[in-house]
Scaffold this motif. Structure first.
Motif, PDB file in Angstrom:
ATOM      1  N   PRO A  29       0.795  -1.006  -0.105  1.00 54.72           N
ATOM      2  CA  PRO A  29      -0.088   0.008   0.101  1.00 54.72           C
ATOM      3  C   PRO A  29       0.832   1.318  -0.040  1.00 54.72           C
ATOM      4  O   PRO A  29       0.182   2.412   0.092  1.00 54.72           O
ATOM      5  CB  PRO A  29      -0.667  -0.024   1.162  1.00 54.72           C
ATOM      6  CG  PRO A  29      -0.820  -1.552   1.678  1.00 54.72           C
ATOM      7  CD  PRO A  29       0.454  -2.167   0.970  1.00 54.72           C
ATOM      8  N   GLY A  30       2.046   1.407   0.075  1.00 58.26           N
ATOM      9  CA  GLY A  30       2.823   2.447  -0.138  1.00 58.26           C
ATOM     10  C   GLY A  30       3.864   2.758   1.144  1.00 58.26           C
ATOM     11  O   GLY A  30       4.238   3.925   1.047  1.00 58.26           O
ATOM     12  N   ARG A  31       4.018   1.872   1.951  1.00 60.69           N
ATOM     13  CA  ARG A  31       4.796   2.185   3.082  1.00 60.69           C
ATOM     14  C   ARG A  31       6.246   1.524   2.966  1.00 60.69           C
ATOM     15  O   ARG A  31       6.224   0.374   2.576  1.00 60.69           O
ATOM     16  CB  ARG A  31       4.090   1.778   4.458  1.00 60.69           C
ATOM     17  CG  ARG A  31       3.030   2.657   4.610  1.00 60.69           C
ATOM     18  CD  ARG A  31       2.180   2.270   5.827  1.00 60.69           C
ATOM     19  NE  ARG A  31       1.585   0.883   5.884  1.00 60.69           N
ATOM     20  CZ  ARG A  31       0.249   0.698   5.305  1.00 60.69           C
ATOM     21  NH1 ARG A  31      -0.225   1.742   5.102  1.00 60.69           N
ATOM     22  NH2 ARG A  31      -0.236  -0.461   5.496  1.00 60.69           N
ATOM     23  N   TYR A  39       8.088   0.394  -8.043  1.00 61.34           N
ATOM     24  CA  TYR A  39       6.909   0.683  -7.812  1.00 61.34           C
ATOM     25  C   TYR A  39       5.944   0.749  -9.000  1.00 61.34           C
ATOM     26  O   TYR A  39       6.539   1.225  -9.898  1.00 61.34           O
ATOM     27  CB  TYR A  39       7.000   2.119  -6.785  1.00 61.34           C
ATOM     28  CG  TYR A  39       7.055   3.362  -7.188  1.00 61.34           C
ATOM     29  CD1 TYR A  39       6.092   4.029  -7.768  1.00 61.34           C
ATOM     30  CD2 TYR A  39       8.580   3.508  -7.649  1.00 61.34           C
ATOM     31  CE1 TYR A  39       6.500   5.465  -8.397  1.00 61.34           C
ATOM     32  CE2 TYR A  39       8.792   4.765  -8.312  1.00 61.34           C
ATOM     33  CZ  TYR A  39       7.737   5.682  -8.547  1.00 61.34           C
ATOM     34  OH  TYR A  39       7.925   6.803  -9.029  1.00 61.34           O
ATOM     35  N   SER A  40       4.718   1.093  -8.692  1.00 62.92           N
ATOM     36  CA  SER A  40       3.866   1.168  -9.917  1.00 62.92           C
ATOM     37  C   SER A  40       3.512   2.725  -9.851  1.00 62.92           C
ATOM     38  O   SER A  40       2.990   3.030  -8.967  1.00 62.92           O
ATOM     39  CB  SER A  40       2.383   0.517  -9.587  1.00 62.92           C
ATOM     40  OG  SER A  40       1.854   0.671  -8.349  1.00 62.92           O
ATOM     41  N   LYS A  41       3.675   3.516 -10.840  1.00 66.40           N
ATOM     42  CA  LYS A  41       3.912   4.812 -10.908  1.00 66.40           C
ATOM     43  C   LYS A  41       2.845   5.317 -11.675  1.00 66.40           C
ATOM     44  O   LYS A  41       2.383   5.014 -12.732  1.00 66.40           O
ATOM     45  CB  LYS A  41       5.355   5.417 -11.550  1.00 66.40           C
ATOM     46  CG  LYS A  41       5.288   6.918 -11.623  1.00 66.40           C
ATOM     47  CD  LYS A  41       6.445   7.268 -12.443  1.00 66.40           C
ATOM     48  CE  LYS A  41       6.841   8.801 -12.660  1.00 66.40           C
ATOM     49  NZ  LYS A  41       6.997   9.412 -11.066  1.00 66.40           N
ATOM     50  N   PRO A  42       2.016   6.163 -11.224  1.00 64.18           N
ATOM     51  CA  PRO A  42       0.622   6.846 -11.784  1.00 64.18           C
ATOM     52  C   PRO A  42       1.075   7.935 -12.833  1.00 64.18           C
ATOM     53  O   PRO A  42       2.174   8.795 -12.497  1.00 64.18           O
ATOM     54  CB  PRO A  42      -0.468   7.292 -10.729  1.00 64.18           C
ATOM     55  CG  PRO A  42       0.827   7.457  -9.726  1.00 64.18           C
ATOM     56  CD  PRO A  42       1.964   6.666  -9.777  1.00 64.18           C
ATOM     57  N   GLU A  65       5.234   8.704  -4.454  1.00 63.29           N
ATOM     58  CA  GLU A  65       3.704   8.266  -4.787  1.00 63.29           C
ATOM     59  C   GLU A  65       3.356   7.241  -5.571  1.00 63.29           C
ATOM     60  O   GLU A  65       4.192   7.028  -6.631  1.00 63.29           O
ATOM     61  CB  GLU A  65       2.799   9.672  -5.350  1.00 63.29           C
ATOM     62  CG  GLU A  65       1.429   9.270  -5.629  1.00 63.29           C
ATOM     63  CD  GLU A  65       0.875  10.451  -6.643  1.00 63.29           C
ATOM     64  OE1 GLU A  65      -0.394  10.128  -6.843  1.00 63.29           O
ATOM     65  OE2 GLU A  65       1.568  11.340  -6.802  1.00 63.29           O
ATOM     66  N   VAL A  66       2.874   6.321  -5.172  1.00 64.40           N
ATOM     67  CA  VAL A  66       2.544   5.099  -5.694  1.00 64.40           C
ATOM     68  C   VAL A  66       1.041   4.943  -6.111  1.00 64.40           C
ATOM     69  O   VAL A  66       0.045   5.359  -5.453  1.00 64.40           O
ATOM     70  CB  VAL A  66       3.229   3.646  -4.936  1.00 64.40           C
ATOM     71  CG1 VAL A  66       4.219   3.970  -4.587  1.00 64.40           C
ATOM     72  CG2 VAL A  66       2.139   3.230  -3.645  1.00 64.40           C
ATOM     73  N   ASN A  67       0.715   4.106  -7.391  1.00 63.54           N
ATOM     74  CA  ASN A  67      -0.846   3.677  -7.370  1.00 63.54           C
ATOM     75  C   ASN A  67      -1.023   2.109  -6.732  1.00 63.54           C
ATOM     76  O   ASN A  67      -0.299   1.346  -7.053  1.00 63.54           O
ATOM     77  CB  ASN A  67      -0.804   3.578  -8.855  1.00 63.54           C
ATOM     78  CG  ASN A  67      -2.283   3.185  -9.110  1.00 63.54           C
ATOM     79  OD1 ASN A  67      -2.621   1.984  -9.418  1.00 63.54           O
ATOM     80  ND2 ASN A  67      -3.256   4.135  -9.281  1.00 63.54           N
ATOM     81  N   GLY A  79      -0.598  -3.759  -7.864  1.00 61.65           N
ATOM     82  CA  GLY A  79       0.114  -2.473  -7.962  1.00 61.65           C
ATOM     83  C   GLY A  79       0.401  -1.847  -6.476  1.00 61.65           C
ATOM     84  O   GLY A  79      -0.207  -1.836  -5.608  1.00 61.65           O
ATOM     85  N   GLY A  80       1.627  -1.095  -6.295  1.00 60.07           N
ATOM     86  CA  GLY A  80       1.927  -0.411  -5.243  1.00 60.07           C
ATOM     87  C   GLY A  80       3.652  -0.326  -4.911  1.00 60.07           C
ATOM     88  O   GLY A  80       4.484  -0.196  -5.990  1.00 60.07           O
ATOM     89  N   LEU A  81       4.017  -0.178  -3.682  1.00 65.49           N
ATOM     90  CA  LEU A  81       5.239  -0.042  -3.485  1.00 65.49           C
ATOM     91  C   LEU A  81       5.913  -1.673  -3.335  1.00 65.49           C
ATOM     92  O   LEU A  81       5.408  -2.321  -2.683  1.00 65.49           O
ATOM     93  CB  LEU A  81       5.850   0.704  -2.106  1.00 65.49           C
ATOM     94  CG  LEU A  81       7.338   0.835  -1.913  1.00 65.49           C
ATOM     95  CD1 LEU A  81       7.920   1.842  -2.710  1.00 65.49           C
ATOM     96  CD2 LEU A  81       7.270   1.339  -0.476  1.00 65.49           C
TER      97      LEU A  81
END
Length: 415
Positions: free
Chosen positions: A87-89, A134-137, A106-108, A113-115
């Protein structure tokens, strides 16, 4: 500083790190055994299970819990661990205490997807670079696999910058690949999934999807990459025809690159990667369509001329994620074996092999801790496992006969 979890002692297991390690993992800096012993002396962790395997009796202990879909871990020279949560942590784990690190990109966060992965620069103790995939928006509802790097100052990432962004954004949520590994010549390997919706992208050499890339530390293209100079091919490509590699490692003793490609319904394949090779997906596959259980629509055959054959096919379906090579003395009967984590299978496969073929397999931790997302050998010689669960955990595999001073009785007797 945000502390998210305190380690709760349940079973007293004096943790003192064992004999000096050999062949540390790529990108994992080492630290003195005495210093690690001092930092972890007296730590207690909960014993989850013991398991009597074919050659090693093992104990599984919980180092940290309450992690939300943890994805990857890395070992800092001072004995602390870094762990990503999808979730991005990004977290620092010190003796079971989990502290969130600020400053991540910042990740999507959507489905897969995520970190995602982590890798320390081979000269981390000099330059401090930490690499993350990571998944980049892009702000238009699409995402790409990206790699950023930053330096740790206290509990904050600083100097964060993207060093690589996939050359085509597309619909989010699936098949980011995202494993990172450093080669012996200091190049960064990055796996990129086929992104699911258009699997034939893996056969398009102008597209990063469905490939393994080879980058310089700053993300630029190495002059000796296999397709450099061909204007119709993305210069970053090292291999192509890969579906969704989430298990990647480099044998630091030999330079061999091992990858385990996550197949569809079946077709989980172990490869030794070689520069410029086509691994076939989706034209060549041994898997079936998830929905129909029939052939993959784009598939032509199970094998084809000029398509590299796998070293081994994992049967039954394993859903591989995370791989490590056992080199340390803590598990003498497993030395030289590959350990491959499994998501849907909820187990680790221990692979015994020679130069030509797999000789033997054993399953470990079957449905003991859940879906295995990552498995790595630590600089202390023990094995570390992350579970891909909403309430996931970090676990350590130890010899079951670990004594109070942290040494393996068998190793003591052999000295």
């Amino acid at each position: 500083m945000t502390i998210r979890l305190q380690q709760i002692p349940v079973l007293s297991l004096a943790l003192v790190l064992g004999a000096a390690w050999t062949m540390p993992a790529i990108a994992n800096s080492t630290h003195s055994n005495e210093s690690l012993r001092a930092q972890t002396a007296g730590t207690t962790f909960r014993e989850v299970a013991t398991e009597d395997t074919q050659y090693e009796e093992i104990r599984i202990v919980e180092i940290a819990s309450g992690l939300e879909h943890p994805w990857a871990l890395a070992f800092l020279p001072d004995g602390r661990l870094l762990v990503t949560e999808r979730p991005g942590r990004l977290n620092l784990i010190d003796n079971g205490e989990v502290v969130e690190v600020s400053g991540v990109p910042e990740v999507n966060v959507e489905r897969q997807g995520g970190l995602l992965d982590l890798a320390l620069h081979p000269d981390y103790e000099t330059n401090g670079w930490i690499y993350m995939s990571y998944s980049k928006p892009n702000g238009n509802g699409e995402t790409a696999t990206a790699v950023a790097r930053g330096r740790l100052e206290g509990n904050t990432l600083v100097d964060v910058e993207d060093v690589f962004v996939q050359n085509r954004y597309s619909e989010p949520g699936q098949h980011y690949g995202s494993r990172l590994a450093w080669t012996n010549d200091g190049k960064l390997l990055v796996t990129i999934g086929d992104r699911w919706f258009e699997p034939l992208r893996a056969q398009d050499l102008s597209d990063h999807a469905g490939s393994v890339l080879r980058l310089n530390e700053d993300g630029s293209v190495p002059d000796d990459n296999p397709f450099v100079g061909n204007p119709e091919v993305a210069g970053e490509l090292y291999t192509y025809g890969n579906r969704n590699i989430q298990a990647l490692m480099v044998n630091s003793a030999t330079g061999e690159i091992w990858a385990v490609d996550h197949g569809p319904r079946g077709g989980d394949l172990i490869y030794q990667l070689e520069a410029g090779n086509n691994y076939g997906w989706p034209l060549v596959t041994r898997g079936l369509d998830y929905d129909t259980e029939g052939p993959i629509p784009e598939s032509i055959a199970r094998r084809m001329e000029n398509v590299t054959e796998p070293f081994h096919e994992l049967l039954p379906t394993h859903a591989p994620s995370g791989v490590t090579l056992v080199t340390a003395n803590q598990f003498p009967a497993w030395q030289g074996n590959l350990l491959v984590g499994g998501l849907a299978s909820q187990r680790i496969r221990r692979i015994v092999f020679n130069d030509q073929e797999v000789l033997h397999e054993e399953e470990l931790l079957l449905q003991t801790v859940g879906r295995i997302r990552d498995v790595r050998q630590g600089p202390d010689g023990y094995l570390y496992v992350l579970t891909d669960e909403s309430d996931g955990g970090l676990y350590r595999i130890e010899p079951a006969n670990l004594t109070e001073n942290g040494d393996d009785e068998e190793n003591i007797e052999s000295v």
